[in-house]
Design an enzyme around this catalytic site. Structure first.
Site, PDB file in Angstrom:
ATOM      1  N   HIS A 177      22.693  -4.129   1.747  1.00 47.26           N
ATOM      2  CA  HIS A 177      22.290  -4.130   0.324  1.00 47.26           C
ATOM      3  C   HIS A 177      21.165  -5.126   0.072  1.00 47.26           C
ATOM      4  CE1 HIS A 177      26.178  -2.059  -0.432  1.00 47.26           C
ATOM      5  NE2 HIS A 177      26.607  -2.921   0.488  1.00 47.26           N
ATOM      6  N   SER A 298      -8.486  -8.279  -0.318  1.00 49.74           N
ATOM      7  CA  SER A 298      -8.618  -7.736  -1.670  1.00 49.74           C
ATOM      8  C   SER A 298     -10.038  -7.961  -2.153  1.00 49.74           C
ATOM      9  CB  SER A 298      -7.630  -8.443  -2.596  1.00 49.74           C
ATOM     10  OG  SER A 298      -8.064  -8.376  -3.929  1.00 49.74           O
ATOM     11  N   LYS A 304      -5.839 -12.836  -0.483  1.00 50.90           N
ATOM     12  CA  LYS A 304      -4.967 -11.750  -0.032  1.00 50.90           C
ATOM     13  C   LYS A 304      -5.155 -11.349   1.424  1.00 50.90           C
ATOM     14  CE  LYS A 304      -2.861  -9.240  -2.897  1.00 50.90           C
ATOM     15  NZ  LYS A 304      -1.410  -9.102  -2.957  1.00 50.90           N
ATOM     16  N   GLU A 311       1.781  -0.106   5.142  1.00 57.25           N
ATOM     17  CA  GLU A 311       2.008   0.675   3.920  1.00 57.25           C
ATOM     18  C   GLU A 311       1.564   2.127   4.086  1.00 57.25           C
ATOM     19  OE1 GLU A 311       1.189  -1.989   0.153  1.00 57.25           O
ATOM     20  OE2 GLU A 311      -0.089  -2.583   1.806  1.00 57.25           O
TER      21      GLU A 311
END
Ligand code: ARG
Length: 482
Positions: A177, A298, A304, A311
């Site tokens: 969880h 970025s 970043k 992804e």
């Protein structure tokens, strides 16, 4: 119109013009020309030209069999062979002019052969239909791609298992969880990934077995009256056997659905792994550093370093499942035997091949550059009393029934929450207030190392077991290439 492959000058156009629409290989029963709109709608050559090698291999095997059976002469076979080989060279050097009028890869190659060698070329299609031809081509193509995918999976597994052995003692939090559950070793986690790929590998091998049956000889749907030798063509093309039923031979696309399903499951695995890498690389956790070569910056936030590759791998799983759904739906309710719907199988299937292969290649390339931060993993593993189960098990060892032990430890955990401490930091006297069965030896149990080393059985997280599991896994992988 014949359209040239990339890099071709348009001198091919002239050559194409001499071929009128009436030159279609099936134009005999038609008195009117097909509309351009219809031609563009029904063509598949723009994407099925990917199958040219397999189409030519299938034709060579078919022609050789026809000559062995006396249906065509040896001289005719030789002309066909020479012509097809030349066409293959033209395709590979970018000189071949593909024609939308000729609809698909099969008719493009056959009509080019006829143009090239004349009468003998017209005999190639004897005892064959595009229906068994296309299914043969697809199966040959898929067998090759499945082998390539299996090799890529094996490469990833080797790296995972090698790293797992190295990381057999690295402690990290185990979550259920997404909450602290029990400590595990990072090597154990890597071996869990390996098991996913192990099943993927076996699924693809199974799928290849069913793909490796030859439909050639099914002809349009009912078989053919010529004295063909199906075993000969099947063996020559590397199929294990011939398909048992000609109606099934031309219409079955189980291999496509199965492949897409194997690919989807693999991509779901990749998405789960990618998700973990994304989480672990968050600065708040900082368990791993994904190499800079596989991250992006970025355009606005200078600090970043985004895990875009992970992804994208995660995102591409959506597209893989989409391809599976497309293929399943194409097949739904199709009556026997061949229907043109089946032409729609190619783009999702090709996309599945490309998606799966590119993700495996990228994942394999990014693995060695992933740097692990064991100290951060271990620190995170201390959070949330992950050895509470061990304490309950300890009390069971002191003759307290598990349910009661669970209750006692629950109260101790409550104490840690209110007093902002951890199980293993509570002094013995305090612990004994909850149960007088607790003794000095408790600390061997409730440390992270104690918890881990006690799970010393097949499939458990103890470093010793992880090293053994890594050895076994490597043996399994190595046995494949023999
Ligand atoms: N391009 C077709 C396909 O991919 C080849 C088979 C066509 N057969 C036919 N009877 N129209 O399925």
């Amino acid at each position: 119109m014949r359209f040239p492959l990339k890099g071709n000058s348009d001198n091919g156009r002239k050559k194409a013009q001499h071929m009128s629409k009436k030159d279609k290989l099936w134009s005999g029963r038609f008195s009117r020309e097909t509309s351009d709109l219809m031609e563009r709608f029904s063509q598949s050559v723009s994407f099925d030209k990917r199958l040219y090698r397999h189409d030519i291999a299938g034709s060579l095997a078919h022609a050789e069999m026809l000559s062995a059976q006396g249906v065509i002469t040896t001289a005719e076979f030789r002309k066909i062979r020479k012509g097809l080989r030349e066409i293959q060279k033209e395709i590979e050097s970018g000189k071949f002019l593909w024609s939308v009028e000729q609809e698909d890869v099969h008719m493009n190659i056959e009509s080019a052969l006829i143009e090239k060698i004349g009468e003998a070329g017209k005999k190639l299609h004897t005892g064959r239909s595009r229906n068994d031809q296309v299914s043969t081509d697809m199966r040959l193509y898929m067998m090759e791609e499945i082998d390539a995918i299996c090799d890529l999976i094996t490469g990833i597994q080797r790296e995972l298992v090698r790293r797992a052995d190295q990381e057999s003692g690295t402690v990290m939090p185990g979550w259920t969880h997404m909450q602290p559950a029990q400590p595990v070793t990072f090597g154990h986690h890597l071996l869990a990934w390996n098991q996913m790929f192990e099943r993927d590998y076996r699924r693809f091998r199974d799928c290849r077995g069913r793909t490796g049956e030859c439909p050639l000889g099914s002809a349009a749907l009912a078989g053919t009256g010529y004295p063909i030798d199906r075993k000969m063509t099947a063996a020559q093309l590397g199929f294990a056997r011939v398909m048992a039923n000609s109606l099934d031979g031309v219409s079955d696309r189980d291999f496509a659905m199965e492949f897409a399903a194997c690919g989807s499951i693999l991509m779901i695995h990749i998405s789960r792994i990618a998700e973990e890498l994304v989480l672990w690389s968050m600065p708040a956790l900082d368990f791993v550093d994904i190499g800079e070569g596989f991250c992006t910056g970025s355009s606005i936030m200078p600090q970043k370093k985004n895990p875009d590759v992970a992804e994208l791998m995660r995102g591409k799983s959506g597209r893989a499942v989409g391809n599976l759904v497309t293929l399943l739906t194409i097949m739904k309710s199709q009556p026997l035997a061949y229907n043109r719907d089946n032409q729609e199988d190619k783009e999702p299937l090709f996309d599945q091949v490309d998606t799966v292969k590119s993700c495996l290649e990228v994942f394999r390339a990014m693995l060695p550059g992933i740097v692990v931060h064991p100290e951060n993993m271990t620190r995170a593993a201390t959070v949330g009393n992950p050895t509470a189960t061990d304490l309950a098990d300890y009390l069971v060892g002191k003759q307290i029934p598990f349910r009661d032990a669970h209750e006692i430890v629950g109260r101790i955990v409550g104490y840690t929450v209110w007093n902002d401490t951890h199980l293993h930091e509570i002094p013995l006297e305090k612990l004994r207030e909850f149960s007088d069965r607790i003794e000095e030896d408790v600390f061997e149990t409730i440390t992270l190392e104690g918890s881990i080393s006690r799970r010393n059985h097949a499939g458990g997280t103890a470093p010793k077991q992880v090293r053994k599991a890594a050895r076994d896994a490597m043996r399994t992988i190595k046995a494949r290439s023999q």
